[in-house]
Design an enzyme around this catalytic site. Structure first.
Site, PDB file in Angstrom:
ATOM      1  N   ARG A  67      47.346  45.424  39.595  1.00  0.00           N
ATOM      2  CA  ARG A  67      47.996  44.178  40.019  1.00  0.00           C
ATOM      3  C   ARG A  67      48.177  44.120  41.538  1.00  0.00           C
ATOM      4  NH1 ARG A  67      50.950  43.201  35.989  1.00  0.00           N
ATOM      5  NH2 ARG A  67      51.477  45.417  36.042  1.00  0.00           N
ATOM      6  N   THR A  68      48.768  45.148  42.107  1.00  0.00           N
ATOM      7  CA  THR A  68      49.062  45.113  43.544  1.00  0.00           C
ATOM      8  C   THR A  68      47.781  45.063  44.361  1.00  0.00           C
ATOM      9  OG1 THR A  68      51.112  46.339  43.189  1.00  0.00           O
ATOM     10  CG2 THR A  68      50.220  46.340  45.409  1.00  0.00           C
ATOM     11  N   LYS A  95      37.206  65.243  49.874  1.00  0.00           N
ATOM     12  CA  LYS A  95      36.435  66.422  50.308  1.00  0.00           C
ATOM     13  C   LYS A  95      37.193  67.217  51.365  1.00  0.00           C
ATOM     14  CE  LYS A  95      32.251  63.709  49.524  1.00  0.00           C
ATOM     15  NZ  LYS A  95      31.104  63.028  50.156  1.00  0.00           N
ATOM     16  N   ARG A 117      48.619  52.418  49.727  1.00  0.00           N
ATOM     17  CA  ARG A 117      49.517  52.988  48.710  1.00  0.00           C
ATOM     18  C   ARG A 117      49.264  54.490  48.672  1.00  0.00           C
ATOM     19  NH1 ARG A 117      50.695  50.849  42.693  1.00  0.00           N
ATOM     20  NH2 ARG A 117      51.936  49.456  43.995  1.00  0.00           N
ATOM     21  N   HIS A 147      58.548  49.754  48.546  1.00  0.00           N
ATOM     22  CA  HIS A 147      57.463  48.855  48.131  1.00  0.00           C
ATOM     23  C   HIS A 147      57.869  47.461  48.615  1.00  0.00           C
ATOM     24  CE1 HIS A 147      54.130  47.188  46.185  1.00  0.00           C
ATOM     25  NE2 HIS A 147      54.281  47.618  44.948  1.00  0.00           N
TER      26      HIS A 147
END
Length: 324
Positions: A67-68, A95, A117, A147
């Site tokens: 969603r975000t 890596k 995020r 958030h």
């Protein structure tokens, strides 16, 4: 953690969006008002404005999100930006490359705005401290910390239904201990002068510093929901629990789930919100999630307008108010 100042440029403009803590009521209102203008864009046949034409936005998600991430991508495209979605599982960071090296390489490609995020609290702030002056960072969720855009879209949704928040009572119910949304939302609601904020949860799911945030604490959900105007349900974040903090999901639902019977304790015109993803039968009954008082899908829609507003403001392509 108080780093609100890093997101403000020396001239007072919003340069990054990292947290709602210390953001201030006038600046939050500015974002909400700009989002109202973008909500109209989203209703048009051609859903585009040119405010980020020529800019490149990078979605850099170190945690899974549907969603975000999708609403950020849509928001950027509706502002006419070029969008780059980095597959972290296949990127150089998998890596061994450091986060800051990854950012430096993306800056070398003339990317302008990072939406990030990350599972570690403070990751977005770290990046914001190291990017070039003309590059911007939006925190799409960092650990248990913040958030901000989810909190902003939530208060945007509240304001559309309850224009005078100073007279309203907001109940936030569930796993506040592991919720970055709840923390950001409480800061935003306090900045906007909301009448009363209640935190409702079993003791094991309440953060230790909650009373310092200026909210009333209820461990009895039936008492906590009495006469509230807005109910915000939170997802039970078992993946973030280090120890067994709860009984089974069915027992949690029996004790803390939002059912029609419990919702009846709130005001008759109360709205029900959830930042998603919803766990039906765990924190919310389907009859409530799909019922007439639910604005859960409206929150998703509003997320695009809020993220358009935040992107345009940090990039400096939308006018910002003076004198905050």
């Amino acid at each position: 953690m108080v780093e609100g100042d890093i997101q403000i440029a020396p001239d007072g403009r919003l340069r990054h969006c990292l947290t709602t803590e210390g953001m201030g009521g006038e600046r939050i209102t500015e974002i909400l008002d700009l989002a109202e203008s973008f909500a109209g864009v989203n209703d048009k046949v051609i859903k585009k404005v040119p405010l980020l034409r020529g800019h490149t936005v990078v979605n850099l998600f170190f945690e899974s999100s549907t969603r975000t991430r999708s609403t950020f991508e849509l928001a950027a495209k509706r502002l006419s930006a070029d969008v780059l979605n980095i597959d972290v599982q296949r990127s150089a960071t998998s890596k061994g490359e450091s986060l800051l090296d990854t950012i430096a390489n993306l800056q070398a490609m003339q990317c302008d705005l990072f939406v990030m995020r990350h599972p570690e609290s403070g990751a977005a702030h770290l990046v914001a401290r190291h990017v070039d002056d003309d590059v911007h960072v939006i925190n799409a969720g960092d650990g248990l910390h913040a958030h901000p855009t989810q909190a902003l879209l939530d208060v945007f949704t509240m304001r559309r239904h309850k224009p005078d928040l100073s007279e309203r009572t907001v109940a936030i119910v569930g796993d506040l201990r592991h919720s970055r949304v709840a923390r950001s939302e409480i800061h935003a609601l306090r900045a906007l002068g909301v009448g009363e904020i209640r935190a409702i949860a079993p003791r094991t799911l309440l953060p230790v510093d909650l009373e310092g945030l200026g909210v009333g604490v209820y461990e009895d959900i039936d008492a906590g929901l009495a006469d509230v105007d807005i109910v915000v349900m939170l997802r039970l974040q078992r993946e973030r629990m280090e120890h067994a903090l709860l009984p089974s999901s069915s027992e949690y639902f029996a004790g803390w789930g939002l059912t029609p019977e419990r919702l009846a304790r709130a005001r008759p015109d109360a709205i029900v919100m959830h930042p998603g993803p919803t766990n039906r039968g765990v924190e919310i009954d389907s009859r409530v999630a799909d019922g007439p008082q639910s604005v859960i899908l409206e929150q998703v829609t509003n997320g695009i307008a809020i993220r358009m507003a935040v992107m345009a403001l940090v990039a400096g392509t939308a006018p910002q108010r003076e004198g905050r």
